[in-house]
Write an enzyme that holds these catalytic residues in place. Structure first.
Site, PDB file in Angstrom:
ATOM      1  N   GLY A  49     -24.969 -16.937  11.969  1.00  0.00           N
ATOM      2  CA  GLY A  49     -25.754 -16.089  12.751  1.00  0.00           C
ATOM      3  C   GLY A  49     -24.161 -15.620  14.092  1.00  0.00           C
ATOM      4  O   GLY A  49     -24.599 -14.455  14.839  1.00  0.00           O
ATOM      5  N   ASP A 196       3.633  -9.319   4.208  1.00  0.00           N
ATOM      6  CA  ASP A 196       2.704  -8.939   4.009  1.00  0.00           C
ATOM      7  C   ASP A 196       3.117  -9.601   2.721  1.00  0.00           C
ATOM      8  O   ASP A 196       2.910  -9.701   1.810  1.00  0.00           O
ATOM      9  CB  ASP A 196       1.975  -7.685   3.789  1.00  0.00           C
ATOM     10  CG  ASP A 196       1.083  -7.239   3.313  1.00  0.00           C
ATOM     11  OD1 ASP A 196       0.117  -8.383   2.603  1.00  0.00           O
ATOM     12  OD2 ASP A 196       1.445  -5.717   3.243  1.00  0.00           O
ATOM     13  N   ALA A 233     -14.792   2.051   6.108  1.00  0.00           N
ATOM     14  CA  ALA A 233     -14.267   3.297   6.933  1.00  0.00           C
ATOM     15  C   ALA A 233     -13.513   3.685   7.304  1.00  0.00           C
ATOM     16  O   ALA A 233     -12.645   4.805   7.904  1.00  0.00           O
ATOM     17  CB  ALA A 233     -15.339   2.781   8.533  1.00  0.00           C
ATOM     18  N   SER A 234     -12.097   2.325   7.316  1.00  0.00           N
ATOM     19  CA  SER A 234     -10.805   2.888   8.655  1.00  0.00           C
ATOM     20  C   SER A 234     -10.342   2.775   6.773  1.00  0.00           C
ATOM     21  O   SER A 234      -9.007   3.455   7.128  1.00  0.00           O
ATOM     22  CB  SER A 234     -10.486   1.651   8.601  1.00  0.00           C
ATOM     23  OG  SER A 234     -10.576   0.355   7.671  1.00  0.00           O
ATOM     24  N   HIS A 365     -10.028   3.553  -6.815  1.00  0.00           N
ATOM     25  CA  HIS A 365      -9.310   2.959  -5.387  1.00  0.00           C
ATOM     26  C   HIS A 365      -7.831   2.172  -6.225  1.00  0.00           C
ATOM     27  O   HIS A 365      -7.793   1.478  -7.166  1.00  0.00           O
ATOM     28  CB  HIS A 365     -10.223   1.735  -5.336  1.00  0.00           C
ATOM     29  CG  HIS A 365      -9.999   0.876  -4.178  1.00  0.00           C
ATOM     30  ND1 HIS A 365      -9.491   1.265  -2.527  1.00  0.00           N
ATOM     31  CD2 HIS A 365      -9.711  -0.701  -4.792  1.00  0.00           C
ATOM     32  CE1 HIS A 365      -9.550   0.352  -2.184  1.00  0.00           C
ATOM     33  NE2 HIS A 365      -8.935  -0.300  -3.145  1.00  0.00           N
ATOM     34  N   VAL A 366      -6.726   2.086  -5.388  1.00  0.00           N
ATOM     35  CA  VAL A 366      -5.654   1.354  -5.232  1.00  0.00           C
ATOM     36  C   VAL A 366      -5.554   0.424  -3.755  1.00  0.00           C
ATOM     37  O   VAL A 366      -6.254   1.342  -2.764  1.00  0.00           O
ATOM     38  CB  VAL A 366      -4.697   2.267  -5.464  1.00  0.00           C
ATOM     39  CG1 VAL A 366      -4.636   2.570  -7.209  1.00  0.00           C
ATOM     40  CG2 VAL A 366      -4.466   3.298  -3.999  1.00  0.00           C
ATOM     41  N   GLY A 368      -3.402  -1.149  -0.833  1.00  0.00           N
ATOM     42  CA  GLY A 368      -2.712  -0.549  -0.174  1.00  0.00           C
ATOM     43  C   GLY A 368      -1.490  -1.589   0.668  1.00  0.00           C
ATOM     44  O   GLY A 368      -1.032  -1.141   1.524  1.00  0.00           O
ATOM     45  N   HIS A 369      -1.284  -2.563  -0.559  1.00  0.00           N
ATOM     46  CA  HIS A 369      -0.817  -3.639  -0.286  1.00  0.00           C
ATOM     47  C   HIS A 369       0.094  -3.970  -0.835  1.00  0.00           C
ATOM     48  O   HIS A 369       0.242  -3.889  -2.246  1.00  0.00           O
ATOM     49  CB  HIS A 369      -0.895  -5.320  -0.059  1.00  0.00           C
ATOM     50  CG  HIS A 369      -2.161  -5.169   1.447  1.00  0.00           C
ATOM     51  ND1 HIS A 369      -1.822  -5.487   2.146  1.00  0.00           N
ATOM     52  CD2 HIS A 369      -3.267  -5.063   0.957  1.00  0.00           C
ATOM     53  CE1 HIS A 369      -2.741  -5.384   2.876  1.00  0.00           C
ATOM     54  NE2 HIS A 369      -3.465  -4.659   2.152  1.00  0.00           N
ATOM     55  N   ASP A 444     -20.458 -14.755  18.663  1.00  0.00           N
ATOM     56  CA  ASP A 444     -21.681 -13.910  18.557  1.00  0.00           C
ATOM     57  C   ASP A 444     -22.827 -13.281  19.596  1.00  0.00           C
ATOM     58  O   ASP A 444     -22.672 -13.864  20.553  1.00  0.00           O
ATOM     59  CB  ASP A 444     -22.952 -15.585  18.755  1.00  0.00           C
ATOM     60  CG  ASP A 444     -24.249 -15.519  17.989  1.00  0.00           C
ATOM     61  OD1 ASP A 444     -24.730 -14.252  17.452  1.00  0.00           O
ATOM     62  OD2 ASP A 444     -25.133 -16.924  18.085  1.00  0.00           O
TER      63      ASP A 444
END
Lengths: 556, 556
Positions: A49, A196, A233-234, A365-366, A368-369, A444
């Site tokens: 939840g 990273d 989306a980003s 797709h690849v 980003g890191h 929540d």
């Protein structure tokens, strides 16, 4: 300067190590605390939840007066998503580049903090003094424009944080990593590198964003149909490539999904997306164009059940639906834990009869890191004395330690810290020393932190075998039962088929209460625990289930 | 014979198509129904609290008198796991090879059916007449010994079912697939092939079980430590390789985990595992041997939270625990949906400091299912007129259709059926025609099928935001409130921190009830729905959560 060299520097993470998401790192130099990132994480399976998870920032709250600012390196949710909540408790200046701050501002609307926040624009190449500390920023490549790494100047040397990065020699926006600056930071002397480590277990080099561009272009050109494409989306570089491919193949684009729509709006307003006028068309108008002139750009690359692509596939969107002659591109790989829901959506698309293209079939797709060769390059440029792998689970931190060892950073100089563990530097020597409070704060709805272990445990119990509520009314005077016991269940059994079971249960409760009374057990807590024990045992024998049992006694 | 040629043959699946697990296929020839497989599936994420899922067999129950038997091709749970429940409803003879029946018998103990079942031994190469139908069996390779495929003779041609298979040229038990029989079945004329499509989207050939043997041997030899190795409890060939590697490196083996222990016992008793006497040692005695002479064989390759490896890693097992100098091999790849929990266990092992070896690093696991080149070989040997891809999700069925098309089976002759869809053959011509009932039967504890959509919906609601129970006692005479309203919540908020909210909620309920009474609304259902609506709205405004609200009215 001599006594300043004796300064203690403390580096720690409040999130983002030993896990994926909710990045938050802090560098404490005497009286100044600089925070880098304030990200969110999506809940684990056992956080029932819960909407999102942010870092426990009680250390920052307790030391509020010393927190000088929060630096955010790029606009992804796992780096900026906690700001709406964190700023409510510790409202310090937020430093970021133009696009990053644009996205931050929008995010802050969640809690109304956009009106109160102090957002300060920085640019790659610039230096700010935050508290008493000079902080400079360098450009990096990732899957969104306007990313920076951070270099913090201390008397013991530089503390450099890479942010999310890869080395892309052919980036979508043409801006390559600032190698000169990285090299000069290395020359200057890097005490500690926070790097990273997402792909530290992957040999070789992560392909350039140019690769998916090629794959996407090929599919767009060959498809004699609408192209439906879903991505994060980003992931603004991917979105740029989708726009470019649509321009080349003379397609109009319709955008479905609130988050991707908003990201595009912000990026266009701030000049981070190249798109011809009138290329975007509303979903309800896209039917006016021939199929081969249509791109549908939507969210749902992680198989989220309520996402745009899922709605489009299941015919649950009023304006648009996916048809058998569409070509569908999944331009993302599933995040950990979403593999199954993504494969269910893919299966659903196959059933519709679409051509489905995933990263397994075509390079659409690849990551980003940075992979190992890029991490080596970063280590060679910066030549850090110490390394702290960040942005990843423990085995990724471990993998970076091994890579660093091959680049001449002794294994004992790479600190595999957990959340809250402090790396302390004194006289240029680092060691793990002490802990600050750290953990998960669960959000929540509007509640921040009011869902804890007890609530989660109850939700888990409820989710497994449901609940039985037993209500009985006793007489104040005599203690006798005047109404009930009534049993109501939810999520336990399909009641109509279990009438006999419920009748027997009712009789058990009644017998227990009467037995208690005849034995003068009349404390409510004893009555309740007797009812709970007897009923629990009875139900387990009959069903091998353990529903939550909630006895309620009323008195008249 | 002339009128027999006019016979109708119906082929359908009650489970195993469009999904992974609970395999069950049926072939209906006039008056005879032959069932092949009776498997279980583990619950999907949205089947809260459910233990296992089996096929809906109501069609078989309704046509009980015509069901002649259930053939099981090997001893994996997704092929035999539903038998304990299915035989309770349709107790027909069960046909299988020696090892398969040994495992079936043990499984049947779950429901006590081992005493009532009629288990009939078959061997590869033999032919049985089941009902009026001649059925023959041919040996195949998979990850467990004693696997067979099935050939059903009809007047329209053979119906062949591959079972789970790959072509292993160097199988662990030395028994290669019976190519001669397959070829002669092809010569005889195959009307329809039901073929495993698990890996139909993988080009090439699945490596032999010899590959993981090499990988495992290498690790066992190089490890100067205990080796902890986890695999599927039912992967008996892998278990054999682990025993062999232990013998070679002079290690004793201790087995942890009930399911793997039982499988080994059964397989040894029936002669399907080669192991020297005294190689197995109890967990509490393994400490008597030097580390480099110890193998710990355990369950948990799917990251199950309660599995042996998870207990050993977390120190939750009294007799044994995983130490920093252990070498741990994960000899399996995660099943769909288990990727995240597996990676969490791996992370945990890294933290302990173990050497962890996964199939990504060393070839310690291969699939047990045929890739495209093997599927082509099967199609070439059998030359079926029609193909029904089974044992996989839709996109795998689709992939096999494409492979078959390249082997000259016209796409319209490959039927991508969903559960319950019937392929009907008449005069040697097949077409999809009609449906039989099909679906999921959920098993929760002792309950078979008593958890349905309503119960699951309630469990989902309860799991997300918990429950509020509102109890109020009204006077029979006046209808006035004589006790309450009392509110009890579970899984909603941490109550101690939300006293004010609960007080306000209580007041809302009280006001609502009084308003209803003053307006002479005194039907209980109206009272309840009023309370529910007002409270739901109030709580959503305050918390943006939607707990289940359960008003209970008592009367005295």
């Amino acid at each position: 300067m001599a006594n300043q060299i004796a300064e203690k520097i403390r580096v720690f993470s409040l999130g983002g190590v030993g896990e994926v998401g909710k990045n938050m790192y802090a560098v404490e130099i005497e009286n100044d605390i600089l925070v880098v990132e304030a990200g969110l994480m999506f809940p684990e399976d056992d956080m029932l939840g819960v909407d999102v998870v942010i870092p426990d920032t009680s250390y920052l709250e307790q030391n509020k007066s010393r927190v000088r600012g929060i630096i955010v390196t790029h606009g992804h949710e796992d780096h900026i998503g906690a700001l709406p909540y964190v700023l409510k408790k510790v409202n310090v200046p937020v430093y970021g580049t133009k696009l990053t701050l644009g996205l931050v501002e929008d995010h802050l609307k969640t809690t109304g903090m956009h009106k109160k926040a102090d957002l300060r624009l920085v640019t790659a190449g610039s230096t700010e003094t935050i508290g008493d500390v000079p902080v400079s920023f360098f450009h990096t490549n990732h899957s969104i424009p306007d990313c920076v790494g951070v270099s913090i100047e201390t008397d013991q040397g530089l503390i450099v944080y890479t942010g999310d990065f890869k080395f892309d020699q052919t980036p979508v926006d043409g801006k390559i990593t600032d190698f000169g600056t990285l090299h000069s930071l290395g020359e200057k002397g890097v005490l500690c590198l926070l790097s990273d480590c997402t792909n530290a277990d992957r040999p070789g080099t992560t392909p350039s964003e140019l690769e998916p561009a090629k794959g996407i272009n090929r599919v767009f050109q060959e498809a004699n149909s609408r192209v439906v494409i879903t991505t994060f989306a980003s992931n603004l570089f991917r979105i740029q490539q989708i726009i470019d491919a649509s321009v080349k193949t003379k397609r109009k684009i319709t955008v479905v999904g609130a988050s991707i729509y908003k990201t595009i709006q912000i990026a266009r307003r701030l000049g981070y997306l190249r798109a011809p006028k009138n290329i975007f068309v509303k979903p309800e108008e896209i039917g006016n164009f021939p199929d081969e002139q249509v791109t549908v750009l939507c969210t749902g690359s992680q198989g989220e059940p309520m996402s745009a692509i899922s709605r489009l596939a299941k015919g649950a969107d009023q304006k648009l639906s996916i048809q058998s002659n569409d070509t569908v591109i999944i331009s993302a790989t599933p995040s950990p834990g979403t593999e199954k829901s993504v494969s269910q959506i893919v299966d659903f698309l196959y059933k519709i009869g679409c051509e489905v293209i995933t990263p397994g079939q075509e390079k659409v797709h690849v990551s980003g890191h940075a992979s190992q060769e890029e991490l080596r390059l970063m280590l060679n440029l910066l030549q850090p004395k110490y390394v702290v792998p960040v942005h990843g689970e423990y085995r990724k931190q471990f993998a970076l330690q091994q890579v660093a060892a091959e680049q001449k950073v002794k294994p004992e100089n790479t600190f595999l810290i957990d959340k809250g563990e402090v790396v302390e530097f004194a006289k240029g020597q680092g060691r793990v020393s002490g802990k600050v409070p750290s953990g998960n704060v669960l959000i929540d709805g509007l509640g921040v932190g009011d869902v804890g272990n007890i609530v989660l445990r109850d939700r888990r119990l409820l989710s497994e075998d449901g609940i039985l509520v037993i209500v009985v009314t006793l007489s104040k005077k005599t203690g006798a039962i005047v109404s009930g016991p009534d049993i109501v269940s939810r999520g336990f059994v399909y009641v109509r088929e279990s009438e006999k079971l419920m009748e027997e249960a009712n009789k058990k409760v009644n017998d227990t209460l009467e037995k208690c009374m005849s034995e003068n057990v009349n404390e409510w807590s004893s009555l309740k625990s007797n009812v709970r024990d007897v009923l629990s045992k009875f139900l387990y024998e009959k069903t091998k289930r353990r529903p939550m049992i909630l006895p309620i006694i009323m008195e008249v």
